[in-house]
Design an enzyme around this catalytic site. Structure first.
Site, PDB file in Angstrom:
ATOM      1  N   THR A  24       0.764  -1.194   0.084  1.00 21.14           N
ATOM      2  CA  THR A  24      -0.152  -0.058  -0.084  1.00 21.14           C
ATOM      3  C   THR A  24       0.895   1.425  -0.188  1.00 21.14           C
ATOM      4  O   THR A  24       2.086   0.983   0.419  1.00 21.14           O
ATOM      5  CB  THR A  24      -1.030  -0.009   1.217  1.00 21.14           C
ATOM      6  OG1 THR A  24      -1.501   1.197   1.358  1.00 21.14           O
ATOM      7  CG2 THR A  24      -0.038  -0.246   2.557  1.00 21.14           C
ATOM      8  N   ASP A  25       0.253   2.321  -0.323  1.00 19.18           N
ATOM      9  CA  ASP A  25       1.193   3.747  -0.321  1.00 19.18           C
ATOM     10  C   ASP A  25       1.135   4.149   0.834  1.00 19.18           C
ATOM     11  O   ASP A  25       1.769   4.969   1.364  1.00 19.18           O
ATOM     12  CB  ASP A  25       0.356   4.806  -1.299  1.00 19.18           C
ATOM     13  CG  ASP A  25      -1.136   4.983  -1.084  1.00 19.18           C
ATOM     14  OD1 ASP A  25      -1.625   4.490   0.081  1.00 19.18           O
ATOM     15  OD2 ASP A  25      -1.673   5.682  -1.588  1.00 19.18           O
ATOM     16  N   GLU A  26       0.328   3.668   2.029  1.00 18.56           N
ATOM     17  CA  GLU A  26       0.328   4.075   3.238  1.00 18.56           C
ATOM     18  C   GLU A  26       1.708   3.991   3.968  1.00 18.56           C
ATOM     19  O   GLU A  26       1.738   4.611   5.014  1.00 18.56           O
ATOM     20  CB  GLU A  26      -0.899   3.439   4.079  1.00 18.56           C
ATOM     21  CG  GLU A  26      -2.182   3.718   3.553  1.00 18.56           C
ATOM     22  CD  GLU A  26      -3.265   3.605   4.547  1.00 18.56           C
ATOM     23  OE1 GLU A  26      -3.140   3.559   5.653  1.00 18.56           O
ATOM     24  OE2 GLU A  26      -4.430   3.654   3.957  1.00 18.56           O
TER      25      GLU A  26
ATOM     26  N   TYR B  46      -1.885  -0.285  11.042  1.00 19.44           N
ATOM     27  CA  TYR B  46      -2.094  -0.940   9.831  1.00 19.44           C
ATOM     28  C   TYR B  46      -0.943  -0.754   8.949  1.00 19.44           C
ATOM     29  O   TYR B  46      -0.159  -1.607   8.587  1.00 19.44           O
ATOM     30  CB  TYR B  46      -3.391  -0.555   8.947  1.00 19.44           C
ATOM     31  CG  TYR B  46      -3.375  -1.016   7.568  1.00 19.44           C
ATOM     32  CD1 TYR B  46      -3.493  -2.177   7.087  1.00 19.44           C
ATOM     33  CD2 TYR B  46      -3.412   0.160   6.404  1.00 19.44           C
ATOM     34  CE1 TYR B  46      -3.305  -2.460   5.802  1.00 19.44           C
ATOM     35  CE2 TYR B  46      -3.288  -0.176   5.252  1.00 19.44           C
ATOM     36  CZ  TYR B  46      -3.406  -1.541   4.670  1.00 19.44           C
ATOM     37  OH  TYR B  46      -3.216  -1.709   3.439  1.00 19.44           O
TER      38      TYR B  46
ATOM     39  N   LYS C 203       2.131  -3.274   7.426  1.00 15.19           N
ATOM     40  CA  LYS C 203       2.425  -3.532   6.075  1.00 15.19           C
ATOM     41  C   LYS C 203       3.807  -3.087   5.886  1.00 15.19           C
ATOM     42  O   LYS C 203       4.452  -3.599   5.030  1.00 15.19           O
ATOM     43  CB  LYS C 203       1.571  -2.506   5.228  1.00 15.19           C
ATOM     44  CG  LYS C 203      -0.122  -2.879   4.917  1.00 15.19           C
ATOM     45  CD  LYS C 203      -0.183  -4.411   4.519  1.00 15.19           C
ATOM     46  CE  LYS C 203      -0.030  -4.477   2.896  1.00 15.19           C
ATOM     47  NZ  LYS C 203      -0.587  -5.864   2.356  1.00 15.19           N
TER      48      LYS C 203
HETATM   49  P1  NAD Z   1      -9.608  -7.065   2.203  1.00 22.33           P
HETATM   50  O1  NAD Z   1      -9.889  -7.042   3.650  1.00 22.33           O
HETATM   51  O2  NAD Z   1     -10.937  -6.790   1.298  1.00 22.33           O
HETATM   52  O3  NAD Z   1      -9.567  -8.734   1.932  1.00 22.33           O
HETATM   53  C1  NAD Z   1      -8.552  -9.354   2.657  1.00 22.33           C
HETATM   54  C2  NAD Z   1      -8.652 -10.805   2.501  1.00 22.33           C
HETATM   55  O4  NAD Z   1      -7.594 -11.482   3.136  1.00 22.33           O
HETATM   56  C3  NAD Z   1      -9.883 -11.507   2.809  1.00 22.33           C
HETATM   57  O5  NAD Z   1     -10.371 -12.483   2.025  1.00 22.33           O
HETATM   58  C4  NAD Z   1      -9.562 -12.111   4.238  1.00 22.33           C
HETATM   59  O6  NAD Z   1     -10.471 -13.307   4.368  1.00 22.33           O
HETATM   60  C5  NAD Z   1      -8.230 -12.710   3.731  1.00 22.33           C
HETATM   61  N1  NAD Z   1      -7.444 -12.824   5.043  1.00 22.33           N
HETATM   62  C6  NAD Z   1      -7.354 -12.216   6.230  1.00 22.33           C
HETATM   63  N2  NAD Z   1      -6.621 -12.610   7.125  1.00 22.33           N
HETATM   64  C7  NAD Z   1      -6.249 -13.609   6.504  1.00 22.33           C
HETATM   65  C8  NAD Z   1      -5.266 -14.832   6.961  1.00 22.33           C
HETATM   66  N3  NAD Z   1      -4.647 -14.693   8.342  1.00 22.33           N
HETATM   67  N4  NAD Z   1      -5.006 -15.976   6.311  1.00 22.33           N
HETATM   68  C9  NAD Z   1      -5.530 -15.813   5.063  1.00 22.33           C
HETATM   69  N5  NAD Z   1      -6.322 -14.994   4.633  1.00 22.33           N
HETATM   70  C10 NAD Z   1      -6.780 -13.910   5.460  1.00 22.33           C
HETATM   71  O7  NAD Z   1      -8.432  -6.534   1.525  1.00 22.33           O
HETATM   72  P2  NAD Z   1      -8.312  -5.677   0.215  1.00 22.33           P
HETATM   73  O8  NAD Z   1      -8.837  -4.160   0.220  1.00 22.33           O
HETATM   74  O9  NAD Z   1      -8.742  -6.512  -0.802  1.00 22.33           O
HETATM   75  O10 NAD Z   1      -6.540  -5.588   0.100  1.00 22.33           O
HETATM   76  C11 NAD Z   1      -5.757  -6.672  -0.360  1.00 22.33           C
HETATM   77  C12 NAD Z   1      -4.340  -6.177  -0.176  1.00 22.33           C
HETATM   78  O11 NAD Z   1      -4.377  -5.030  -0.904  1.00 22.33           O
HETATM   79  C13 NAD Z   1      -3.969  -6.078   1.242  1.00 22.33           C
HETATM   80  O12 NAD Z   1      -2.400  -6.498   1.380  1.00 22.33           O
HETATM   81  C14 NAD Z   1      -4.016  -4.544   1.152  1.00 22.33           C
HETATM   82  O13 NAD Z   1      -3.060  -4.188   2.190  1.00 22.33           O
HETATM   83  C15 NAD Z   1      -3.574  -4.117  -0.153  1.00 22.33           C
HETATM   84  N6  NAD Z   1      -4.112  -2.838  -0.659  1.00 22.33           N
HETATM   85  C16 NAD Z   1      -5.436  -2.582  -0.284  1.00 22.33           C
HETATM   86  C17 NAD Z   1      -5.895  -1.092  -1.050  1.00 22.33           C
HETATM   87  C18 NAD Z   1      -7.292  -0.915  -0.799  1.00 22.33           C
HETATM   88  O14 NAD Z   1      -7.685   0.241  -1.236  1.00 22.33           O
HETATM   89  N7  NAD Z   1      -8.109  -1.698  -0.721  1.00 22.33           N
HETATM   90  C19 NAD Z   1      -4.959  -0.187  -1.539  1.00 22.33           C
HETATM   91  C20 NAD Z   1      -3.827  -0.818  -1.541  1.00 22.33           C
HETATM   92  C21 NAD Z   1      -3.197  -1.973  -1.103  1.00 22.33           C
HETATM   93  O1  DAU Z   2      -4.125   4.074   0.549  1.00 23.87           O
HETATM   94  C1  DAU Z   2      -4.342   2.683   0.326  1.00 23.87           C
HETATM   95  C2  DAU Z   2      -5.248   2.271   1.596  1.00 23.87           C
HETATM   96  O2  DAU Z   2      -6.587   2.641   1.079  1.00 23.87           O
HETATM   97  C3  DAU Z   2      -5.269   0.742   1.962  1.00 23.87           C
HETATM   98  O3  DAU Z   2      -3.946   0.253   2.056  1.00 23.87           O
HETATM   99  C4  DAU Z   2      -6.253   0.414   2.773  1.00 23.87           C
HETATM  100  O4  DAU Z   2      -6.170  -1.209   3.030  1.00 23.87           O
HETATM  101  C5  DAU Z   2      -7.507   0.871   2.539  1.00 23.87           C
HETATM  102  O5  DAU Z   2      -8.561   0.455   3.705  1.00 23.87           O
HETATM  103  C6  DAU Z   2      -7.652   2.191   2.609  1.00 23.87           C
HETATM  104  O6  DAU Z   2      -7.213   3.198   3.536  1.00 23.87           O
HETATM  105  P1  DAU Z   2      -7.860   4.302   4.072  1.00 23.87           P
HETATM  106  O7  DAU Z   2      -7.828   4.751   5.341  1.00 23.87           O
HETATM  107  O8  DAU Z   2      -7.441   5.579   3.226  1.00 23.87           O
HETATM  108  O9  DAU Z   2      -9.293   4.152   3.276  1.00 23.87           O
HETATM  109  P2  DAU Z   2     -10.712   4.204   4.231  1.00 23.87           P
HETATM  110  O10 DAU Z   2     -11.901   4.012   3.141  1.00 23.87           O
HETATM  111  O11 DAU Z   2     -10.683   3.670   5.545  1.00 23.87           O
HETATM  112  O12 DAU Z   2     -10.955   5.771   4.359  1.00 23.87           O
HETATM  113  C7  DAU Z   2     -10.727   6.720   3.280  1.00 23.87           C
HETATM  114  C8  DAU Z   2     -10.582   8.195   3.846  1.00 23.87           C
HETATM  115  O13 DAU Z   2     -12.058   8.454   4.235  1.00 23.87           O
HETATM  116  C9  DAU Z   2      -9.820   8.369   4.826  1.00 23.87           C
HETATM  117  O14 DAU Z   2      -9.242   9.699   4.939  1.00 23.87           O
HETATM  118  C10 DAU Z   2     -10.742   8.254   6.248  1.00 23.87           C
HETATM  119  C11 DAU Z   2     -12.214   8.801   5.820  1.00 23.87           C
HETATM  120  N1  DAU Z   2     -13.384   8.035   6.360  1.00 23.87           N
HETATM  121  C12 DAU Z   2     -13.483   6.685   6.367  1.00 23.87           C
HETATM  122  C13 DAU Z   2     -14.485   6.259   6.859  1.00 23.87           C
HETATM  123  C14 DAU Z   2     -14.396   4.549   6.842  1.00 23.87           C
HETATM  124  C15 DAU Z   2     -14.364   8.789   6.614  1.00 23.87           C
HETATM  125  O15 DAU Z   2     -14.210  10.244   6.542  1.00 23.87           O
HETATM  126  N2  DAU Z   2     -15.493   8.340   7.079  1.00 23.87           N
HETATM  127  C16 DAU Z   2     -15.478   6.901   7.218  1.00 23.87           C
HETATM  128  O16 DAU Z   2     -16.769   6.500   7.849  1.00 23.87           O
END
Ligand code: NAD
Ligand code: DAU
Length: 355
Positions: free
Chosen positions: A136-138, A161, A165
């Site tokens: 992730t970019d975080e 988190y 990562k």
């Molecule tokens: P998600 O939370 O939707 O899915 C996570 C999946 O991992 C689920 O299917 C869950 O059952 C599985 N999981 C969790 N713990 C586990 C374990 N101990 N063993 C096996 N499986 C397990 O997540 P996502 O949003 O699809 O993110 C996927 C990946 O991409 C993550 O590594 C996250 O850090 C990264 N990522 C997410 C975003 C985003 O915006 N969602 C952006 C950048 C990177």
């Molecule tokens: O940048 C990549 C990341 O983006 C991934 O690595 C993470 O897995 C993914 O969850 C996401 O993280 P964020 O914290 O940016 O996503 P989230 O959707 O939780 O929140 C997006 C923005 O919105 C953040 O600034 C917090 C704000 N927010 C979020 C929620 C859930 C609100 O204002 N209200 C809310 O109820």
């Protein structure tokens, strides 16, 4: 004996949001690849996400926790994986603030467990193997008003988190340097699209707008995120998997920055139109709530390396992608209903009632 498949790939976390899109893309585009989805099915994992491809002959599901070494080793013996695409993670920042240790377990120990399996089962022939770590970019922390994250930006995580990562990223590169495991890594910005669990901003707001519930904006809604359509992220993973250079990381993002508040207003406008409500109706639901502790102000990805080296660029304009996403949620009420009943209600209460 001829091998049935040209490659066998373990995809961890394939029942989650991004993982399900990656499996769908690979299973349909590469019929000669065998995709083995290793997923523990936590609250975020949902087998319904892959209903359309679950009968494909090149797809197999294995319920497995990546922290369970015996199970992971058993799968490596059973399938003799050529590659791992590692997406399994605890992925929600707010949950990491409630329970950091769960993030250390899955994101750090789980990743190291997988790397140990690669080390053990690939030691005689690393050639042709690949461990792809999806990050992730975080990990880069927070930007001010200007600038972008590049692959050279120093790591500076602020939430449990992102710290977990960042740690997993370091382990991946350390195993590459120390044991010679072939690796690639990508660090992506915020994804949006179908099958996104409704505890994250966009699907939560869509669900609340639809049900005329308050729209909880953290702080003043001034935080900026860089949004990318999830299918574009899956396409980037495809390109990096096949063409990325060993030991390299690639930033993935859409040059698409939005202040949270502006994004919520846009969603309200789109949904007022789709639901036949007078313009401005949904925006009245916006409610400012207590800010997230340690809330990063701004993320913005410079994806030039990925574009110049591997030719990837995003395919969709944001408004088009958001409309597609809203349509998917409105057409898939049952999917939403299944996951927002039960535990989701408790989570929602704990997360928002005191804010
Ligand atoms: P998600 O939370 O939707 O899915 C996570 C999946 O991992 C689920 O299917 C869950 O059952 C599985 N999981 C969790 N713990 C586990 C374990 N101990 N063993 C096996 N499986 C397990 O997540 P996502 O949003 O699809 O993110 C996927 C990946 O991409 C993550 O590594 C996250 O850090 C990264 N990522 C997410 C975003 C985003 O915006 N969602 C952006 C950048 C990177
Ligand atoms: O940048 C990549 C990341 O983006 C991934 O690595 C993470 O897995 C993914 O969850 C996401 O993280 P964020 O914290 O940016 O996503 P989230 O959707 O939780 O929140 C997006 C923005 O919105 C953040 O600034 C917090 C704000 N927010 C979020 C929620 C859930 C609100 O204002 N209200 C809310 O109820």
């Amino acid at each position: 004996m001829t091998k049935k498949f040209s490659k066998t790939i373990m995809v961890t976390g394939g029942a989650g949001f991004i993982g399900s899109h990656v499996i769908r893309l690979f299973a349909t585009k590469y019929p000669s690849y065998h995709l083995v989805n290793a997923d523990a099915l936590t609250y975020a994992g949902n087998p319904e996400n892959l209903k359309d491809i679950e009968a494909n002959p090149n797809y197999t599901f294995e319920k497995a926790d990546i922290t369970d070494e015996a199970k992971i080793f058993e799968l490596f013996e059973k399938y003799a994986f050529d590659a791992v695409i590692h997406l399994a993670a605890e992925s929600h920042v707010d949950r990491s603030i409630m329970d950091p240790l769960a993030f250390v377990k899955t994101n750090v120990i789980g990743t190291v467990t997988l790397l140990n399996a690669c080390r053990k089962y690939w030691k005689d022939k690393m050639d042709g193997k690949l461990f792809y770590h999806v990050s992730t970019d975080e990990v880069y922390g927070s930007l001010g008003e200007e600038g972008f994250f590049t692959e050279h930006t120093p790591y500076d995580p602020h939430s449990p988190y992102s710290a977990s990562k960042a740690s997993s990223d370091h382990f991946v590169m350390a195993y590459h340097d120390t044991y010679g495991i072939p690796v690639v890594m990508s660090n992506c910005s915020n994804n949006y699209g179908s099958h996104h669990f409704p505890e994250k901003l966009i699907p939560l707001m869509i669900n609340n707008i639809k049900n005329s519930r308050p729209l909880p904006v953290y702080g003043k809604g001034e935080n900026v995120r860089d949004w990318l359509f999830v299918e574009d992220h899956a396409r980037a993973i495809d390109v990096i998997f096949h063409k990325g250079r060993n030991g390299q990381s690639y930033n993935v993002g859409g040059f698409n920055e939005w202040k949270n508040l502006d994004l919520v207003f846009l969603l309200c406008r789109i949904m007022d139109q789709k639901l036949g409500r007078p313009e401005g109706t949904s925006a009245e639901l916006i409610t400012y709530v207590k800010d997230r502790p340690g809330h990063d102000l701004r993320y913005a990805i410079d994806a030039t390396k990925l574009n110049k080296e591997l030719g990837w660029s995003p395919s969709l304009q944001f408004e088009e992608g958001l409309e597609k996403t809203v349509d998917w949620y409105l057409d898939n009420e049952e999917w939403v209903k299944h996951i927002t009943s039960g535990d989701y209600q408790h989570y929602y209460k704990d997360q928002y009632e005191q804010r």
